[in-house]
Design an enzyme around this catalytic site. Structure first.
Site, short mmCIF file in Angstrom:
data_model
loop_
_atom_site.label_atom_id
_atom_site.label_comp_id
_atom_site.label_asym_id
_atom_site.label_seq_id
_atom_site.Cartn_x
_atom_site.Cartn_y
_atom_site.Cartn_z
N ASP A 188 -147.46 -39.11 -70.10
CA ASP A 188 -146.95 -40.53 -70.19
C ASP A 188 -148.12 -41.34 -70.70
OD1 ASP A 188 -144.61 -39.39 -69.63
OD2 ASP A 188 -144.36 -40.43 -67.66
N ASP A 228 -130.82 -40.59 -69.52
CA ASP A 228 -131.54 -41.25 -68.04
C ASP A 228 -130.56 -41.82 -67.41
OD1 ASP A 228 -134.00 -40.11 -69.45
OD2 ASP A 228 -134.57 -42.01 -70.18
#
Length: 239
Positions: free
Chosen positions: A9, A131
């Site tokens: 990330d 998600d």
């Protein structure tokens, strides 16, 4: 054998992790994401999940130069997500070396465009990012929870040609409390031929083994590696 997909990330060009998607919890693990990618490759890893967290928040691809560096200096198969809102963003991602891209917020906010990407680029290149917070879809870097139910949302896109989904249980992300195996089983039972990539909560080799035993084909993990809960050498049995 379950496919192992470590996550990198990126915020401000650095390798970071968040807890439950909260940008205020940012922790920098390495100033150079390429160094991290090379470490993974050197330990038998073949896939990589790269998330442009700056892009996810800004709504446009930002860290494509980092993607390009990793793609040109490793042989890793990369899927890239974060800030993909226009077809031009996909072109940038693919030109920068991504073999696949993940669309999450766009699949909620502009389903026509996301569906057109599936048609144009093919389901092998487009991954659905689903998600969820309490089985409801969350978008915009997880800062907004919608009313859309997780499984029907995924099923709708499966019917439109999606074959791969990255599913993150936000409550578990970065918490190192184990993955949402029952949730993934529920999706698997509802959509048996879908390639499910589990994400969030992995804290140990045992968690990966449990996912494998449950028939989940792939897993994304990050913090467990960065915090030393999983040693890279322990992953060799899966590669």
């Amino acid at each position: 054998m379950i496919e192992l997909i470590p996550a990198i990330d990126i915020i401000d060009g650095k390798c970071v992790r968040l807890t439950q998607g909260d940008y205020a919890t940012k922790k920098v693990y390495n100033e150079d994401p390429l160094e991290v990618a090379k470490m993974f490759e050197g330990n038998g890893i073949r896939r990589l999940h790269v998330v442009d967290l700056d892009g996810a928040r800004e709504g446009r691809i930002i860290n494509y130069r980092i993607l390009e560096r990793i793609a040109t200096r490793t042989s890793l198969i990369i899927d890239f997500g974060g800030g993909l809102k226009q077809e031009d963003d996909l072109e940038i991602a693919f030109e920068s070396g991504a073999q696949m891209v993940t669309g999450g917020s766009i699949a909620v906010k502009n389903p026509e465009m996301f569906t057109s990407w599936i048609s144009k680029f093919g389901s092998e290149k487009i991954i659905l990012g689903a998600d969820a917070k309490e089985k409801k879809i969350a978008i915009s870097g997880w800062e907004e929870t919608t009313s859309q139910e997780l499984v029907p949302f995924i099923k709708g896109y499966y019917d439109k040609g999606i074959t791969k989904v990255i599913c993150t249980d936000i409550a578990r992300d970065g918490m190192l409390q184990g993955p949402a195996i029952d949730l993934y089983k529920e999706i698997r039972d509802e959509i048996p031929f879908l390639y499910i990539i589990a994400s969030g909560g992995v804290s140990s080799i045992e968690d990966i083994e449990k996912l494998s035993e449950a028939g989940i084909p792939a897993v994304i993990f990050g913090k467990a590696i960065y915090e030393g809960k999983i040693q890279l050498k322990d992953l060799l049995r899966f590669t």
